[in-house]
Design a protein around this motif. Structure first.
Motif, PDB file in Angstrom:
ATOM      1  N   GLY A 119       0.779  -1.226   0.000  1.00 43.03           N
ATOM      2  CA  GLY A 119       0.000   0.000   0.000  1.00 43.03           C
ATOM      3  C   GLY A 119       0.809   1.274   0.000  1.00 43.03           C
ATOM      4  O   GLY A 119       0.248   2.365  -0.165  1.00 43.03           O
ATOM      5  N   GLU A 120       2.154   1.183   0.145  1.00 39.27           N
ATOM      6  CA  GLU A 120       2.988   2.380   0.223  1.00 39.27           C
ATOM      7  C   GLU A 120       3.709   2.641  -1.104  1.00 39.27           C
ATOM      8  O   GLU A 120       3.851   1.745  -1.933  1.00 39.27           O
ATOM      9  CB  GLU A 120       4.005   2.252   1.357  1.00 39.27           C
ATOM     10  CG  GLU A 120       3.373   2.060   2.726  1.00 39.27           C
ATOM     11  CD  GLU A 120       2.452   3.215   3.104  1.00 39.27           C
ATOM     12  OE1 GLU A 120       2.736   4.360   2.708  1.00 39.27           O
ATOM     13  OE2 GLU A 120       1.442   2.961   3.800  1.00 39.27           O
ATOM     14  N   THR A 121       4.201   3.874  -1.267  1.00 34.47           N
ATOM     15  CA  THR A 121       4.851   4.299  -2.507  1.00 34.47           C
ATOM     16  C   THR A 121       6.240   4.840  -2.219  1.00 34.47           C
ATOM     17  O   THR A 121       6.427   5.673  -1.309  1.00 34.47           O
ATOM     18  CB  THR A 121       4.021   5.397  -3.205  1.00 34.47           C
ATOM     19  OG1 THR A 121       2.727   4.886  -3.519  1.00 34.47           O
ATOM     20  CG2 THR A 121       4.700   5.861  -4.487  1.00 34.47           C
ATOM     21  N   PHE A 122       7.202   4.369  -2.998  1.00 39.88           N
ATOM     22  CA  PHE A 122       8.588   4.839  -2.898  1.00 39.88           C
ATOM     23  C   PHE A 122       8.950   5.519  -4.209  1.00 39.88           C
ATOM     24  O   PHE A 122       8.667   4.993  -5.286  1.00 39.88           O
ATOM     25  CB  PHE A 122       9.532   3.666  -2.633  1.00 39.88           C
ATOM     26  CG  PHE A 122      10.964   4.067  -2.365  1.00 39.88           C
ATOM     27  CD1 PHE A 122      11.402   4.292  -1.069  1.00 39.88           C
ATOM     28  CD2 PHE A 122      11.871   4.216  -3.404  1.00 39.88           C
ATOM     29  CE1 PHE A 122      12.712   4.651  -0.817  1.00 39.88           C
ATOM     30  CE2 PHE A 122      13.186   4.579  -3.166  1.00 39.88           C
ATOM     31  CZ  PHE A 122      13.614   4.798  -1.859  1.00 39.88           C
ATOM     32  N   LEU A 123       9.609   6.689  -4.115  1.00 39.28           N
ATOM     33  CA  LEU A 123      10.040   7.413  -5.297  1.00 39.28           C
ATOM     34  C   LEU A 123      11.503   7.104  -5.591  1.00 39.28           C
ATOM     35  O   LEU A 123      12.386   7.461  -4.798  1.00 39.28           O
ATOM     36  CB  LEU A 123       9.854   8.924  -5.097  1.00 39.28           C
ATOM     37  CG  LEU A 123      10.479   9.836  -6.176  1.00 39.28           C
ATOM     38  CD1 LEU A 123       9.910   9.534  -7.558  1.00 39.28           C
ATOM     39  CD2 LEU A 123      10.294  11.302  -5.809  1.00 39.28           C
ATOM     40  N   TYR A 124      11.761   6.432  -6.730  1.00 40.08           N
ATOM     41  CA  TYR A 124      13.127   6.243  -7.218  1.00 40.08           C
ATOM     42  C   TYR A 124      13.457   7.456  -8.082  1.00 40.08           C
ATOM     43  O   TYR A 124      12.913   7.618  -9.184  1.00 40.08           O
ATOM     44  CB  TYR A 124      13.243   4.934  -8.006  1.00 40.08           C
ATOM     45  CG  TYR A 124      13.115   3.713  -7.120  1.00 40.08           C
ATOM     46  CD1 TYR A 124      14.221   3.206  -6.451  1.00 40.08           C
ATOM     47  CD2 TYR A 124      11.887   3.096  -6.927  1.00 40.08           C
ATOM     48  CE1 TYR A 124      14.112   2.093  -5.614  1.00 40.08           C
ATOM     49  CE2 TYR A 124      11.764   1.985  -6.098  1.00 40.08           C
ATOM     50  CZ  TYR A 124      12.878   1.487  -5.446  1.00 40.08           C
ATOM     51  OH  TYR A 124      12.764   0.399  -4.623  1.00 40.08           O
ATOM     52  N   ASN A 125      14.339   8.298  -7.561  1.00 34.87           N
ATOM     53  CA  ASN A 125      14.605   9.604  -8.152  1.00 34.87           C
ATOM     54  C   ASN A 125      16.113   9.758  -8.326  1.00 34.87           C
ATOM     55  O   ASN A 125      16.852   9.886  -7.348  1.00 34.87           O
ATOM     56  CB  ASN A 125      14.039  10.695  -7.221  1.00 34.87           C
ATOM     57  CG  ASN A 125      14.150  12.082  -7.812  1.00 34.87           C
ATOM     58  OD1 ASN A 125      14.633  12.266  -8.931  1.00 34.87           O
ATOM     59  ND2 ASN A 125      13.713  13.077  -7.055  1.00 34.87           N
ATOM     60  N   PHE A 126      16.593   9.715  -9.567  1.00 31.89           N
ATOM     61  CA  PHE A 126      18.036   9.788  -9.802  1.00 31.89           C
ATOM     62  C   PHE A 126      18.317  10.295 -11.216  1.00 31.89           C
ATOM     63  O   PHE A 126      17.449  10.274 -12.094  1.00 31.89           O
ATOM     64  CB  PHE A 126      18.687   8.416  -9.606  1.00 31.89           C
ATOM     65  CG  PHE A 126      18.158   7.333 -10.504  1.00 31.89           C
ATOM     66  CD1 PHE A 126      18.706   7.094 -11.757  1.00 31.89           C
ATOM     67  CD2 PHE A 126      17.090   6.521 -10.100  1.00 31.89           C
ATOM     68  CE1 PHE A 126      18.214   6.085 -12.587  1.00 31.89           C
ATOM     69  CE2 PHE A 126      16.590   5.518 -10.916  1.00 31.89           C
ATOM     70  CZ  PHE A 126      17.161   5.301 -12.167  1.00 31.89           C
TER      71      PHE A 126
END
Length: 622
Positions: free
Chosen positions: A104-111
């Motif tokens: 249910g959670e969201t992780f932002l892969y930001n690179f």
């Protein structure tokens, strides 16, 4: 002033050239039937499968929002082969560089995409998920022309497939009743996520074929009927063109090859993908060892028949020469020597070891421990735990990983955050001979310009030497890319340039990352034991099981297991006979216990003889 205007214009043009790719994906279960023989749940994105091929250019920005739609599993994402300079927390392996993403959670892969081009891939780095389908190609393009000519590009993924999910396979694999650690046998090979696939081609056309082995286990031989591969890239590194009729590709490796088609369209040809059967403990009669795919010049032509070869004489990637020559690095400042071994621990399960350590996850991701540490202790290996096999290397050191393989099987090894120079690979050693370790005082000359890769295999009971420059501060996983072996613990952790890592503002943990750890019920600012107050106190850390009692072996465990089974069946038989009115019951009991009745009256079996025989059988079985 003119210089300022020039620099401003240059900076502006750089920003204008950079593209930001924003993707929103929800990982979850999707029903699919990849090999056409069995429908099952697979790990997809946004209720579809296969996953999309992602394309970027070097210098672009990636913002990938990954929501965990699995109801009962955590998840993560790793961009395989990308250096993640200054963004180590985006590398993806669970409990190494990040907390897992809970349901249910969201992780932002930001690179930012590093200064790399070529063929890569992305996959879950949470146990079992990429083997269930959560993987696809990741292509980095360049505005500059590639150093070879071609007409069209094609992405080809290969891998094996199981009809059972990882949730079904793993408990049977990591189990007392599999004491030799025999890996689950696949049900099929896949070719672009299907079985016996078709590649439609045009005549007189040169294709740039990007081949990725997205499998979790078996290496494959690839060869074609009356066509050749011209290898021009390996793992994102361009190499001098090398023509071959067969490629050997391990899981996680990539090959870029040119294939030129014929002028004549009157015939279709076989494109074979074959198991490396040496990696299979058993070969079921129903397992199709060669997958006959089709190079289709016309749908009106007959399908090709299976194409056989006399032997598997394949390209040795050790001798490939990179186009961009990088001379052999200087003598190593730091030598990491590890021995690969498979063995059993006190719970009877077969594990994989580097120097008697089987990797066991910490309670705080290792990178997060480094980022939360005081500068005075960040280089102290103790704070990262005794079972994460953490090794500190200093900034800009030349590092050799010397890997000696005691196992009778091949293993592909991958280093995160780097490509390495493959400077030595020993020959395979037969099972009936002793393993051969690398010797710095006795070896062939290292190549002047070694091939560079991020995944390379070691041969049976042999050795490899990998050399790299520690120029990328971060926490980087080094592990076998056979997923079953990673599940067994065949991994170690490099803490690279920890002082520089700890002081770099680019590496500062994102608030999203902290939030994910909190929601996962994990520490983001503690040591390997989750201790946030005293980083030198490892009380309560996760450790491997205790060793087997002295003298026990996998063979002994097998004997013990089957003795227990035999004893259980024997007791069941006695109980059954005792409760049933069966004719000649004494004779049947005696027969089951292997008692000679030639000198015994059928009406009465001597209980002492039965007991003595039973004890003798148990002793022999152990």
């Amino acid at each position: 002033m003119k210089l300022f205007i020039f620099l401003l214009a240059l900076f502006g043009s750089t920003l204008a050239a950079q593209t930001t790719h924003t993707w929103y994906y929800t990982a979850g279960w999707v029903t699919a039937n990849p090999d056409g023989e069995f429908e099952r749940e697979v790990a997809g994105f946004n209720n579809t499968w296969p996953l999309p091929i992602l394309r970027v250019k070097k210098g672009d920005r990636v913002q990938l929002y990954l929501t965990n739609g699995f109801p009962h599993h955590n998840t993560t994402l790793h961009f395989h082969g990308l250096f993640q300079n200054g963004s180590a927390q985006m590398d993806g392996p669970e409990m190494v560089t990040q907390c897992p993403i809970p349901p249910g959670e969201t992780f932002l892969y930001n690179f930012t995409v590093p200064d790399q081009v070529g063929t890569y891939w992305y996959h879950s780095h949470t146990q079992g998920q990429y083997g269930d389908g959560m993987r696809a190609a990741f292509i980095i393009e360049d505005d500059e022309p590639v150093p070879f000519e071609y007409d069209e590009e094609v992405v080809l993924t290969v891998g094996e497939w199981y009809h059972e999910t990882s949730d079904q396979l793993l408990p049977k694999f990591l189990d007392l009743y599999n004491p030799t650690g025999a890996e689950p046998i696949p049900d099929n090979l896949l070719f672009n996520d299907t079985h016996n696939g078709v590649w439609e081609v045009k005549p007189n056309t040169t294709y740039f074929l990007r081949i990725v082995n997205v499998g979790r286990f078996v290496s494959q031989y690839l060869y074609m009927d009356d066509h050749d591969f011209t290898v021009v890239e390996v793992d994102g590194i361009y190499v001098k063109p090398n023509v071959t009729d067969m490629i050997y590709i391990t899981t996680a490796q990539r090959y870029g090859v040119l294939v030129t088609t014929k002028d004549d369209t009157s015939k279709n040809y076989a494109f074979m993908s074959a198991f490396d059967t040496d990696m299979l403990d058993v070969i079921p009669k129903t397992l199709e060892l060669n997958n006959t795919n089709t190079i289709s010049y016309s749908p009106d032509n007959a399908k090709p028949e299976e194409f056989f070869v006399d032997d598997y004489d394949y390209l040795d990637d050790f001798y490939l020469e990179p186009l961009e020559k990088e001379a052999l690095l200087d003598e190593p400042d730091h030598i990491i020597e590890v021995t690969v071994e498979m063995n059993n621990l006190g719970n009877g399960v077969n594990y994989a070891f580097f120097n008697n350590i089987t990797y066991t996850k910490p309670k705080t991701p290792t990178l997060l421990t480094a980022l939360a540490s005081d500068p005075e202790i960040v280089a102290n290996e103790l704070i990262y735990g005794t079972n994460t096999h953490s090794i500190v290397v200093q900034h800009m050191d030349t590092v050799d990983i010397v890997l000696n393989n005691l196992d009778t099987g091949k293993h592909p090894f991958h280093l995160h955050g780097h490509v390495f120079q493959l400077i030595h690979r020993g020959d395979s050693v037969p099972d009936d001979e002793s393993p051969v370790a690398f010797d710095y005082d006795d070896h062939p000359d290292f190549p002047a310009y070694p091939v560079r890769r991020d995944t390379v295999y070691v041969k049976e009971q042999s050795n490899i030497v990998l050399r790299f420059r520690a120029d990328n501060p971060g926490v980087w996983f080094f592990h076998c890319h056979i997923e079953w072996h990673l599940d067994q613990g065949l991994a170690l952790t490099l803490i690279e340039a920890p002082e520089q890592l700890n002081a770099d503002p680019r590496q500062k943990l994102t608030e999203n990352h902290k939030d994910i750890c909190t929601k996962a019920g994990m520490s983001w600012n503690g040591n390997a034991a989750g201790n946030t107050k005293n980083f030198l106190d490892l009380t309560g850390q996760n450790v491997q099981h205790k060793p087997l009692p002295a003298g026990f072996t996998a063979r002994g465990i097998v004997a013990l297991v089957f003795s227990c089974i035999a004893a259980f069946l024997g007791l069941a038989s006695i109980a059954y006979y005792g409760m049933s009115d069966i004719a000649d019951v004494e004779a049947r009991v005696a027969r089951d216990l292997d008692v000679d009745l030639l000198d015994v009256d059928n009406e009465q079996v001597d209980s002492e003889i039965i007991e003595e025989s039973s004890n003798e059988r148990r002793k022999n079985s152990l």
